[in-house]
Design a protein around this motif. Sequence first.
Motif, PDB file in Angstrom:
ATOM      1  N   ARG A  67     -14.489   5.352   1.631  1.00  0.00           N
ATOM      2  CA  ARG A  67     -16.123   5.673   1.664  1.00  0.00           C
ATOM      3  C   ARG A  67     -16.451   6.887   2.138  1.00  0.00           C
ATOM      4  O   ARG A  67     -15.798   7.554   3.209  1.00  0.00           O
ATOM      5  N   ASN A  68     -17.199   7.561   1.664  1.00  0.00           N
ATOM      6  CA  ASN A  68     -17.956   9.082   2.136  1.00  0.00           C
ATOM      7  C   ASN A  68     -18.293   8.805   3.515  1.00  0.00           C
ATOM      8  O   ASN A  68     -18.819   7.483   4.136  1.00  0.00           O
ATOM      9  N   GLY A  69     -17.818   9.963   4.255  1.00  0.00           N
ATOM     10  CA  GLY A  69     -18.229   9.960   5.604  1.00  0.00           C
ATOM     11  C   GLY A  69     -17.138   9.322   6.658  1.00  0.00           C
ATOM     12  O   GLY A  69     -17.279   9.291   7.916  1.00  0.00           O
ATOM     13  N   LEU A  70     -16.221   8.498   6.168  1.00  0.00           N
ATOM     14  CA  LEU A  70     -15.151   7.745   6.914  1.00  0.00           C
ATOM     15  C   LEU A  70     -14.128   9.028   7.430  1.00  0.00           C
ATOM     16  O   LEU A  70     -13.777   9.888   6.673  1.00  0.00           O
ATOM     17  N   GLN A  71     -13.879   8.966   8.974  1.00  0.00           N
ATOM     18  CA  GLN A  71     -13.035   9.633   9.376  1.00  0.00           C
ATOM     19  C   GLN A  71     -11.843   8.885  10.145  1.00  0.00           C
ATOM     20  O   GLN A  71     -12.284   7.800  10.673  1.00  0.00           O
ATOM     21  N   PHE A  72     -10.693   9.329   9.778  1.00  0.00           N
ATOM     22  CA  PHE A  72      -9.514   8.458  10.728  1.00  0.00           C
ATOM     23  C   PHE A  72      -8.458   9.378  10.841  1.00  0.00           C
ATOM     24  O   PHE A  72      -8.220  10.326  10.412  1.00  0.00           O
ATOM     25  N   SER A  73      -7.613   8.779  11.752  1.00  0.00           N
ATOM     26  CA  SER A  73      -6.427   9.620  12.213  1.00  0.00           C
ATOM     27  C   SER A  73      -5.091   8.719  11.952  1.00  0.00           C
ATOM     28  O   SER A  73      -5.556   7.321  12.342  1.00  0.00           O
ATOM     29  N   ALA A  74      -3.887   9.191  11.557  1.00  0.00           N
ATOM     30  CA  ALA A  74      -2.935   8.033  11.453  1.00  0.00           C
ATOM     31  C   ALA A  74      -1.633   8.925  11.366  1.00  0.00           C
ATOM     32  O   ALA A  74      -1.830  10.157  11.716  1.00  0.00           O
ATOM     33  N   PHE A  75      -0.356   8.167  11.479  1.00  0.00           N
ATOM     34  CA  PHE A  75       0.641   8.722  11.027  1.00  0.00           C
ATOM     35  C   PHE A  75       1.170   8.616   9.742  1.00  0.00           C
ATOM     36  O   PHE A  75       0.793   7.447   9.432  1.00  0.00           O
ATOM     37  N   GLN A  76       1.831   9.426   8.726  1.00  0.00           N
ATOM     38  CA  GLN A  76       2.387   9.047   7.772  1.00  0.00           C
ATOM     39  C   GLN A  76       3.995   8.903   7.767  1.00  0.00           C
ATOM     40  O   GLN A  76       4.528   9.971   8.101  1.00  0.00           O
ATOM     41  N   ASP A  77       4.604   7.928   7.469  1.00  0.00           N
ATOM     42  CA  ASP A  77       5.884   7.476   7.697  1.00  0.00           C
ATOM     43  C   ASP A  77       6.459   7.665   6.134  1.00  0.00           C
ATOM     44  O   ASP A  77       6.181   6.726   5.345  1.00  0.00           O
ATOM     45  N   SER A 118      21.401  11.398  -4.653  1.00  0.00           N
ATOM     46  CA  SER A 118      22.054  12.504  -3.949  1.00  0.00           C
ATOM     47  C   SER A 118      22.081  12.629  -2.603  1.00  0.00           C
ATOM     48  O   SER A 118      22.249  13.078  -1.659  1.00  0.00           O
ATOM     49  N   THR A 119      20.726  11.917  -2.270  1.00  0.00           N
ATOM     50  CA  THR A 119      19.955  12.255  -0.816  1.00  0.00           C
ATOM     51  C   THR A 119      19.054  11.304  -0.320  1.00  0.00           C
ATOM     52  O   THR A 119      18.423  10.418  -1.225  1.00  0.00           O
ATOM     53  N   THR A 120      18.900  11.038   0.892  1.00  0.00           N
ATOM     54  CA  THR A 120      17.735  10.275   1.386  1.00  0.00           C
ATOM     55  C   THR A 120      17.271  10.996   2.602  1.00  0.00           C
ATOM     56  O   THR A 120      17.973  11.461   3.386  1.00  0.00           O
ATOM     57  N   MET A 121      15.910  11.202   2.783  1.00  0.00           N
ATOM     58  CA  MET A 121      15.177  11.897   3.725  1.00  0.00           C
ATOM     59  C   MET A 121      14.144  11.132   4.471  1.00  0.00           C
ATOM     60  O   MET A 121      13.561  10.380   3.572  1.00  0.00           O
ATOM     61  N   ARG A 122      13.958  11.326   5.514  1.00  0.00           N
ATOM     62  CA  ARG A 122      12.805  10.579   6.144  1.00  0.00           C
ATOM     63  C   ARG A 122      11.819  11.522   7.040  1.00  0.00           C
ATOM     64  O   ARG A 122      12.545  12.582   7.563  1.00  0.00           O
ATOM     65  N   GLY A 123      10.822  11.636   6.952  1.00  0.00           N
ATOM     66  CA  GLY A 123       9.894  12.281   7.809  1.00  0.00           C
ATOM     67  C   GLY A 123       8.617  11.548   8.622  1.00  0.00           C
ATOM     68  O   GLY A 123       8.415  10.212   7.909  1.00  0.00           O
ATOM     69  N   TYR A 145       9.932   7.234  -3.547  1.00  0.00           N
ATOM     70  CA  TYR A 145       9.184   7.759  -2.555  1.00  0.00           C
ATOM     71  C   TYR A 145       8.321   6.762  -1.997  1.00  0.00           C
ATOM     72  O   TYR A 145       7.580   5.934  -2.481  1.00  0.00           O
ATOM     73  N   LEU A 146       8.593   6.547  -0.522  1.00  0.00           N
ATOM     74  CA  LEU A 146       7.605   5.548   0.237  1.00  0.00           C
ATOM     75  C   LEU A 146       6.772   6.115   1.171  1.00  0.00           C
ATOM     76  O   LEU A 146       7.174   7.064   1.900  1.00  0.00           O
ATOM     77  N   LEU A 147       5.528   5.852   1.318  1.00  0.00           N
ATOM     78  CA  LEU A 147       4.700   6.499   2.281  1.00  0.00           C
ATOM     79  C   LEU A 147       3.883   5.306   2.986  1.00  0.00           C
ATOM     80  O   LEU A 147       3.223   4.388   2.192  1.00  0.00           O
ATOM     81  N   ALA A 148       4.012   5.215   4.192  1.00  0.00           N
ATOM     82  CA  ALA A 148       3.271   4.147   4.891  1.00  0.00           C
ATOM     83  C   ALA A 148       2.506   4.665   5.963  1.00  0.00           C
ATOM     84  O   ALA A 148       2.816   5.703   6.601  1.00  0.00           O
ATOM     85  N   TYR A 149       0.991   4.285   6.166  1.00  0.00           N
ATOM     86  CA  TYR A 149       0.270   4.747   7.211  1.00  0.00           C
ATOM     87  C   TYR A 149       0.337   3.787   8.351  1.00  0.00           C
ATOM     88  O   TYR A 149       0.225   2.393   8.036  1.00  0.00           O
ATOM     89  N   ASN A 150       0.555   4.512   9.498  1.00  0.00           N
ATOM     90  CA  ASN A 150       0.523   3.431  10.693  1.00  0.00           C
ATOM     91  C   ASN A 150      -0.071   3.928  11.672  1.00  0.00           C
ATOM     92  O   ASN A 150      -0.350   5.319  11.820  1.00  0.00           O
ATOM     93  N   ASN A 151      -0.192   3.502  12.753  1.00  0.00           N
ATOM     94  CA  ASN A 151      -1.108   3.700  14.163  1.00  0.00           C
ATOM     95  C   ASN A 151      -2.561   4.371  13.652  1.00  0.00           C
ATOM     96  O   ASN A 151      -2.804   5.474  13.933  1.00  0.00           O
ATOM     97  N   VAL A 152      -3.164   3.490  12.735  1.00  0.00           N
ATOM     98  CA  VAL A 152      -4.274   4.138  12.318  1.00  0.00           C
ATOM     99  C   VAL A 152      -5.423   4.068  13.285  1.00  0.00           C
ATOM    100  O   VAL A 152      -5.703   2.700  13.611  1.00  0.00           O
TER     101      VAL A 152
END
Length: 199
Positions: free
Chosen positions: A23-33, A40-45, A176-183
Amino acid sequence: MILQVALLACLVIVASGNLCCPRNGLQFSAFQDITFTNSSTTMRGLYFFVYDGVNQKYIVGDDRIATNFVGTGKTIYDYQTRTGYKIDSKARTCTKFPLQGNFEDQENICVPSGAVTLGPLFYGYNIDTLHARTYTYNSTTADGRQHTVYSTVTEDCVPIFTTKTTTGGPGGNSLYLLAYNNVFPGIKDMSVFDIPSYC
């Protein structure tokens, strides 16, 4: 480096608008896993992520896994000025680049219009449940490859988890997998958006 390219490729603009955005005005911080894999490859960040819906900006920090959890770089996406900044504070370098599309149309943050809901769900137990909803949709890359996307978001449309399968391309089909954690709500230090003088 390949994971950063995969991350940027997944920030493809969806021109049709959005169905579900924080929603408009929302602010948050997190980690993107993030995990990316193909034949041929698997990578994680692990990336620090700051979302400022008030000022239409967000930040993606350096890969904390690759830098032993000491990140010195970040990319700022400022949609009010339509300018991006790739900054390395240790090397004192800055690269500016133009931003296309609208703040609300970033695929890894918002669910585009035309997505189909797969129904409500929840995480947790009893009074500590987090109510959410999963959507699915298809999109096409600039080079014609097809994405099938499943995106789970909270009732306020804050992203939780996204899976994206892509057909074709270098290395064959990919996942491609993207998880938000420690939000956590809010932004502890707004100076993270300051543009250094060497930019």
